[in-house]
Design a protein around this motif. Structure first.
Motif, PDB file in Angstrom:
ATOM      1  N   ALA A 131       0.754  -1.308   0.108  1.00  0.00           N
ATOM      2  CA  ALA A 131       0.074   0.024  -0.026  1.00  0.00           C
ATOM      3  C   ALA A 131       0.890   1.282  -0.165  1.00  0.00           C
ATOM      4  N   TYR A 253     -13.635   0.302   3.027  1.00  0.00           N
ATOM      5  CA  TYR A 253     -12.829   1.602   2.690  1.00  0.00           C
ATOM      6  C   TYR A 253     -13.680   2.178   1.247  1.00  0.00           C
ATOM      7  N   LYS A 271      -3.114  -0.856   5.886  1.00  0.00           N
ATOM      8  CA  LYS A 271      -3.404  -0.457   4.556  1.00  0.00           C
ATOM      9  C   LYS A 271      -4.987   0.005   4.774  1.00  0.00           C
ATOM     10  N   TRP A 272      -5.661  -0.013   5.689  1.00  0.00           N
ATOM     11  CA  TRP A 272      -7.119   0.829   5.846  1.00  0.00           C
ATOM     12  C   TRP A 272      -6.571   2.083   6.028  1.00  0.00           C
ATOM     13  N   TYR A 274      -4.037   3.777   5.506  1.00  0.00           N
ATOM     14  CA  TYR A 274      -3.267   4.540   4.313  1.00  0.00           C
ATOM     15  C   TYR A 274      -4.446   5.012   3.210  1.00  0.00           C
ATOM     16  N   TYR A 275      -5.270   4.360   2.931  1.00  0.00           N
ATOM     17  CA  TYR A 275      -6.246   4.169   1.849  1.00  0.00           C
ATOM     18  C   TYR A 275      -7.450   5.180   2.283  1.00  0.00           C
ATOM     19  N   MET A 279     -10.511   7.923   0.548  1.00  0.00           N
ATOM     20  CA  MET A 279     -11.603   7.399  -0.231  1.00  0.00           C
ATOM     21  C   MET A 279     -13.166   7.703   0.308  1.00  0.00           C
TER      22      MET A 279
END
Length: 313
Positions: A131, A253, A271-272, A274-275, A279
């Motif tokens: 990610a 997300y 990862k969550w 970061y994104y 979003m």
């Protein structure tokens, strides 16, 4: 062809083994298969993966070749990182986030993780490095199958550079995963990549005798296969009774199931973290799985800072 609709197909039975040539496209799955399993795949885009499946062949290039799987950058955990922290899944998320940013698309070698590092932690490193960077393969010395020792991980060559990862670096990487200050919570998001059977076991244990705070939503994303296994143990019923919402075949997300998500959200996934801010209209607080449970029950962010103080001099 068996449709499975999961970002963690490696949790399903009958997967590839060490040295098998496969085709992967989902970023964390590519990294996990290459690293934790030792199978061989490049990051294949849509339609190219279908073409490979139809032909039963892959290009003789990239990470399918021995010479292209040698480690390039060495990340060595410093002596001030306590052994108890090295064994935590949360450390894997934070370390993966840092390594991905620093390595970009190079192949990192991580030295200093315990041999007992779990597959859930290897999943966390896979997702985080893919990610924050473009990592498709990492080696962890004494942990992953192609890195029984440092020399083997580096293919007998010197690394192009060496980075010592100390507690200050890790604390900064952890803080980088939070965009919000601690405070009242609106949502807790777990399961990116999809929750495993062992993660369900831990969550069910943490939630015993407790309920999600009123007005707060707690999501767990997983595959239908793992959900069924968890249901057989009675964990799904127990968790849903406690106020946990379990969703399958997607991720929180971007799924329509959480389009109303706003405000402060806590997650245990690098990862969550970061994104999601790019979003969804949310701010993120990152913490361990146990932190997330404690916070979901309290209705506000609560984190155990004791592990992040480092080893006494």
């Amino acid at each position: 062809c068996r449709p499975v609709w999961t970002c963690a197909p490696y949790q399903l039975p009958g997967g590839p083994g060490l040295g098998d040539h496969i085709v992967g496209s989902e970023s964390n799955a590519v990294t996990y298969y290459n690293s934790a399993v030792g199978a061989r795949t490049n990051k294949y885009g849509d339609f190219l993966d279908v073409c490979c499946a139809l032909l039963g062949r892959v290009p003789n290039a990239g990470l399918h070749l021995d010479d292209n799987r040698r480690g390039q950058i060495l990340f060595r955990l410093a002596d001030d990182v306590p052994e108890v922290l090295r064994a935590q899944e949360m450390l894997a998320h934070v370390l993966g986030h840092y390594v991905g940013k620093a390595a970009r698309s190079a192949i990192p070698v991580i030295d200093g993780l315990p041999a007992s590092t779990t597959l859930d932690s290897q999943k966390a490193i896979s997702a985080a490095t893919a990610a924050s960077g473009g990592v498709a393969l990492f080696h962890a010395v004494g942990v992953t199958p192609e890195a029984p020792d440092l020399e083997t991980a580096l293919g007998g060559q010197d690394p192009v550079r060496v980075e010592v990862v100390d507690m200050e670096t890790l604390r900064k990487a952890r803080d980088d995963l939070s965009t919000a200050a601690p405070g009242p919570l609106d949502m807790v998001a777990l399961g990116t990549p999809h929750f495993s059977f062992t993660e369900f076991a831990r969550l069910a244990d943490f939630m015993k005798g407790q309920n999600v705070a009123s007005g707060l939503t707690m999501y767990v994303s997983t595959s239908r296969h793992i959900r069924e296994l968890a249901a057989q143990k009675g964990w799904v019923e127990d968790l849903e009774r406690a106020g946990v919402q379990i969703i399958v075949d997607t991720c929180t997300y971007f799924t329509p199931a959480v389009r109303g998500a706003t405000g402060r959200v806590m997650t245990n996934s690098a990862k969550w973290a970061y994104y999601a801010p790019g979003m969804l209209p949310v701010e993120v607080c990152f913490g361990s799985l146990e932190d997330c449970v404690r916070s979901a029950v309290a209705g506000e962010v609560r984190r155990d800072e004791s592990l992040w103080r480092g080893r006494a001099a």
